[in-house]
Design a protein around this motif. Structure first.
Motif, short mmCIF file in Angstrom:
data_model
loop_
_atom_site.label_atom_id
_atom_site.label_comp_id
_atom_site.label_asym_id
_atom_site.label_seq_id
_atom_site.Cartn_x
_atom_site.Cartn_y
_atom_site.Cartn_z
N TYR A 381 0.83 -1.21 0.00
CA TYR A 381 0.00 0.00 0.00
C TYR A 381 0.86 1.26 0.00
N SER A 382 1.94 1.23 0.74
CA SER A 382 2.77 2.43 0.86
C SER A 382 4.18 2.05 1.28
N ASP A 383 5.14 2.75 0.71
CA ASP A 383 6.54 2.57 1.11
C ASP A 383 7.00 3.69 2.03
N VAL A 384 6.09 4.57 2.41
CA VAL A 384 6.44 5.64 3.34
C VAL A 384 6.89 5.03 4.66
N LYS A 385 8.01 5.49 5.18
CA LYS A 385 8.53 4.99 6.45
C LYS A 385 7.60 5.40 7.58
N THR A 386 7.44 4.55 8.56
CA THR A 386 6.51 4.81 9.66
C THR A 386 7.19 4.56 11.00
N ALA A 387 6.52 5.00 12.05
CA ALA A 387 7.02 4.79 13.41
C ALA A 387 5.83 4.52 14.32
N LEU A 388 6.11 3.93 15.47
CA LEU A 388 5.09 3.66 16.48
C LEU A 388 5.35 4.56 17.68
N LEU A 389 4.34 5.31 18.09
CA LEU A 389 4.44 6.17 19.27
C LEU A 389 3.70 5.53 20.42
N PHE A 390 4.33 5.48 21.59
CA PHE A 390 3.71 4.96 22.80
C PHE A 390 3.77 6.05 23.87
N PHE A 391 2.62 6.45 24.40
CA PHE A 391 2.62 7.50 25.42
C PHE A 391 1.51 7.28 26.43
N GLN A 392 1.65 7.97 27.57
CA GLN A 392 0.72 7.78 28.67
C GLN A 392 0.59 9.09 29.46
N ARG A 393 -0.41 9.13 30.32
CA ARG A 393 -0.51 10.26 31.25
C ARG A 393 0.70 10.23 32.18
N VAL A 394 1.09 11.38 32.70
CA VAL A 394 2.35 11.47 33.44
C VAL A 394 2.23 10.96 34.88
N ASP A 395 1.02 10.81 35.40
CA ASP A 395 0.86 10.49 36.82
C ASP A 395 1.56 9.21 37.23
N ARG A 396 1.41 8.15 36.43
CA ARG A 396 1.96 6.85 36.80
C ARG A 396 3.48 6.87 36.82
N ILE A 397 4.10 7.50 35.83
CA ILE A 397 5.56 7.52 35.78
C ILE A 397 6.12 8.37 36.91
N LEU A 398 5.43 9.45 37.27
CA LEU A 398 5.88 10.28 38.39
C LEU A 398 5.81 9.52 39.70
N GLU A 399 4.87 8.58 39.78
CA GLU A 399 4.73 7.76 40.98
C GLU A 399 5.79 6.66 41.03
N LYS A 400 6.02 6.01 39.89
CA LYS A 400 6.89 4.83 39.87
C LYS A 400 8.38 5.19 39.73
N ASN A 401 8.67 6.13 38.82
CA ASN A 401 10.07 6.47 38.56
C ASN A 401 10.14 7.88 37.97
N PRO A 402 10.17 8.90 38.82
CA PRO A 402 10.17 10.29 38.33
C PRO A 402 11.32 10.60 37.38
N LEU A 403 12.46 9.93 37.54
CA LEU A 403 13.60 10.21 36.66
C LEU A 403 13.27 9.91 35.19
N ALA A 404 12.41 8.91 34.98
CA ALA A 404 12.09 8.49 33.60
C ALA A 404 11.11 9.43 32.92
N ARG A 405 10.54 10.37 33.67
CA ARG A 405 9.56 11.29 33.08
C ARG A 405 10.15 12.05 31.90
N ASP A 406 11.42 12.41 31.97
CA ASP A 406 12.04 13.21 30.93
C ASP A 406 12.90 12.38 29.98
N GLU A 407 12.56 11.09 29.85
CA GLU A 407 13.35 10.21 29.00
C GLU A 407 12.44 9.44 28.03
N VAL A 408 12.93 9.26 26.82
CA VAL A 408 12.19 8.53 25.79
C VAL A 408 13.08 7.41 25.26
N TRP A 409 12.55 6.20 25.29
CA TRP A 409 13.28 5.05 24.75
C TRP A 409 13.02 4.95 23.25
#
Length: 575
Positions: A381-409
C-alpha cells in the motif's frame, strides 16, 4: 489458547475458499474487495440470526420476551435457510431480485434499537447519510452462484469450537489477501505482527476501555480482545469484556462492516463500532467520552477541509496530525491512561503545526517509547517509512520512577540480513519483533522503578563512538606500520568522551538498535522526534536506498502541502 493453535475444520476451510472462488467467477463480484465484502455481509447476517435466536431463548428462560431486529422476510430463515432457498426460481433471478429490492433496503432502513441502528448504518449510503438510500453493497449477478455460497454458509455450526475458529482464521486470511491484492484496501489492514507488538506493549487489562478512532477492519480491537480474554475469571468480567470494553469509529461502510464482523468472529458478540467521521468531533475544549486505552493506525496522507480543521486547536489539513490531536484529547485523565499509534515518519520531523502538537505531547504526556519501522512494512500500500508512538498520562511515571519522566526510549527495528526492505513477498513477521520485545521488558522494568536505566543516552553513545574512532584511527596506523602519535583528549571534551578516551576507546557495547533521548534535547531540536540512531554514524553505515526514497516520498508530501497553502494564499489575493 492462541488462534494459530486452535482446532481447524479443514473441510469447512476448503469450502469457504471455494465460496470465494464461486464469487470470483461471478460477473458482478469478481474483484477481491467485492467478494470479501459479499462474504462478510452474508456471514454477518447469519451470525446475527444465531445471536438473536440465542437472545430470544435467554429471554424466554427468564419469562420475558425478545423482539428480534430482523423480522418477517428479513429474517435469515425466511429467505436463506435451506428450505427457503429451494423456493426461489433461479432461472428468473428471484433470489438476487429479493436481495436487491427488499433485503438491502430493509436493512438500511432499520431503526428502534441500538443494534438496529448499527445494522442500518452498515448498509445505508455513507455519502448521503440517508437510511432510505442503500449503499453500493456487492451482490452476485447469478442466482445460482448466490445460492451455492449461502448453502456453504448454512453448513457452518458456530456452536462448534472448530467451526467457529475455522471461520475466524479464514476471515483473517481473507482480510490479509484483500490487503495484498488490492492497494486501496491497505487502509483497512495493518500487518498483524505490528498490531500484536503494540497490544503487548500497551497490555490492556479487564475493566479498561479500548478505543480505535479509525478502526478499519478492527484488527487492534480484535487483538486486544484476544489479549484480555485470558484474564477472565468471572461471569461479570466476561460481560464487561463483551459489552463495555471495545469501541471503534469508522467513516466508511465497507470498513465498518469488515470490522464489525471481525470482532464478532473473534468472540465479541456486541461490538461497539460506530460508523461516523471521527474528525467531525469538536475537540477544542472538552469531549463527550474518553477512554483508558487508544490503539490505532489512522489514515495518513489525506487532506481535510476548513470545516474539519475548525474542530481542532491547532489547525492543519494533514489527516495524521488531526488524528494525533484527537487521540490526545480522548485519553482519560486517569493515571494509567495510555496510547499507541502508527504515524508516518514525517510526523516525527515536520515543524510548524506538527511541532506545536508534539510540544503538547511531550509537555502533557509521557512519550515513553518510539519504535522506528523500516521501509516496506505497509507494502504494497505504501513505502512511506513509519514509526510507532507509545505515550501515557504522566501520573503513573511520576509515581513509579520520576527520573524516567524526561526520558524517551528509542528502538530502530532492523531489517533481516540480506533484505533491503519488507515487501509483499517478504512481509514483516512476529519474529522480527523478538529483540524489541526483549528490550522493551528491560525498559518497562525501569519505568516501573524496578531497576537502573538499562540503556545509554544518545549523547553518551555518540561520545563513546567518537572516542572509539579516534583511538581506532591511531591503532590502524600502527597496524600498517606507520608512524603515529596517540590521540589527544580535547580540553573541552564531555565527561562521557573523557571516560571512553581514558579507556582507549573501547567499542560501545550492543545492542546497537536502541538508545534513550532526553526531553530537553528533543525540545532543543525543535520537537524533531526523528529516530537518529547514535550507533549509526557515517563511519558505521550509510542509509539504505529504500530508506532514502521513503524519506524523499515523505518530504515530497510536505512540499506539496506547503505549495497548496501558498496557492491558496495567492488565489485569495494575499501576498
Amino acid at each position: 489458547m492462541n488462534i494459530a493453535t486452535r482446532p481447524i475444520n479443514e473441510n469447512l476451510s476448503n469450502e469457504m475458499w471455494r465460496a470465494c472462488d464461486i464469487l470470483r467467477r461471478d460477473n458482478n463480484v469478481g474483484g477481491v474487495m467485492a467478494y470479501t465484502e459479499h462474504i462478510a455481509w452474508l456471514l454477518f447476517l447469519k451470525f446475527l440470526d444465531l445471536e438473536e435466536k440465542k437472545r430470544a431463548e435467554e429471554a424466554a428462560f427468564r419469562g420475558q420476551s425478545y423482539t428480534p431486529v430482523l423480522q418477517g422476510d428479513l429474517a435469515w430463515d425466511a429467505w436463506a435457510s435451506p428450505e427457503a432457498l429451494e423456493k426461489w426460481n433461479s432461472s428468473r433471478g428471484e433470489l438476487v431480485a429479493f436481495v436487491r429490492g427488499r433485503l438491502l433496503p430493509g436493512l438500511a432502513s432499520l431503526s428502534g434499537s441500538p443494534l438496529a441502528n448499527t445494522v442500518a448504518k452498515l448498509f445505508s449510503d455513507e455519502s448521503v447519510g440517508d437510511q432510505t438510500v442503500v449503499r453500493n453493497v456487492p451482490v452476485c449477478a447469478s442466482d445460482y452462484n448466490l445460492k451455492e455460497v449461502i448453502d456453504i454458509i448454512n453448513r457452518i455450526d458456530f456452536q462448534r469450537e472448530d467451526d467457529f475458529f475455522t471461520i475466524t482464521r479464514f476471515y483473517e486470511d481473507l482480510l490479509a489477501r484483500m490487503g495484498q491484492e488490492n492497494q486501496i484496501a491497505g487502509e483497512f489492514h495493518t500487518p498483524r505482527p505490528v498490531i500484536r507488538f503494540m497490544v503487548e506493549v500497551i497490555d490492556p487489562q479487564i475493566g479498561e476501555t479500548v478505543y480505535d478512532p479509525a478502526c478499519g477492519s478492527a484488527g487492534f480491537l480484535a487483538q486486544a480482545y484476544l489479549h484480555m480474554e485470558k484474564q477472565v475469571r468471572t461471569v461479570e468480567q466476561e460481560e464487561t469484556l463483551q459489552q463495555s470494553t471495545f469501541y471503534g469509529q469508522e467513516k466508511k461502510g465497507l470498513a465498518a462492516l469488515l470490522g464489525t464482523m471481525n470482532l464478532v468472529l473473534h468472540g465479541v458478540t456486541a461490538p461497539n463500532i460506530y460508523r461516523r467521521n471521527t474528525l467531525e468531533e469538536d475537540v477544542k475544549t472538552s469531549v463527550s467520552e474518553r477512554f483508558d486505552i487508544i490503539l490505532t493506525n489512522p489514515p495518513f496522507g489525506g487532506k481535510e477541509g476548513a470545516h474539519i480543521q475548525n474542530n481542532f486547536n491547532i489547525q492543519s489539513n494533514a489527516t495524521e496530525l488531526l488524528f494525533l490531536q484527537h487521540v490526545l484529547k480522548k485519553l482519560k485523565n486517569t493515571p494509567n491512561a495510555r496510547a499507541a499509534m502508527v504515524v508516518p515518519e514525517g510526523t516525527l520531523f515536520r515543524g510548524g503545526a506538527f511541532a506545536e502538537v508534539k510540544k503538547i505531547l511531550l509537555d502533557d504526556f509521557h512519550l515513553f517509547a518510539v519504535v522506528s519501522l523500516p521501509p516496506g512494512v505497509f507494502s504494497p500500500y505504501s513505502d512511506v517509512k513509519t514509526a510507532l508512538l507509545f505515550f501515557q498520562r504522566v501520573d503513573r511515571i511520576l509515581e513509579k520512577n520520576p527520573l524516567a519522566r524526561d526520558e524517551v526510549w528509542y528502538y530502530e527495528l532492523p531489517l533481516p540480513e540480506g533484505l533491503k526492505k519488507f515487501s509483499k513477498g517478504s512481509p514483516i513477521a512476529d519474529q522480527h519483533f523478538d529483540e524489541a520485545r526483549a528490550l522493551w521488558q528491560e525498559w518497562k522494568a525501569y519505568l516501573q522503578g524496578k531497576r537502573e536505566r538499562p540503556f545509554a543516552f544518545a549523547g553518551e553513545i555518540r561520545d563513546q563512538w567518537q572516542a572509539h574512532w579516534d583511538w581506532q584511527a591511531y591503532r590502524e596506523k600502527l597496524e600498517r606500520g606507520e608512524q603515529a602519535d596517540p590521540p589527544l583528549c580535547p580540553p573541552d571534551a564531555s565527561p562521557d568522551y573523557r571516560r571512553a578516551f581514558e579507556a582507549q576507546g573501547p567499542r560501545p557495547a550492543p545492542p546497537y538498535t536502541c538508545w534513550v533521548e532526553r526531553l530537553d534535547d528533543l525540545r532543543a531540536r525543535g520537537y524533531d522526534l526523528s529516530a537518529r540512531n547514535p550507533h549509526q554514524s557515517e563511519r558505521v553505515a550509510l542509509p539504505r536506498p529504500a530508506e532514502i526514497t521513503a524519506s524523499l516520498l515523505e518530504r515530497q508530501r510536505e512540499l506539496a502541502a506547503l505549495l497548496e497553502r501558498l496557492h491558496q494564499m495567492v488565489s485569495n489575493g494575499e501576498e
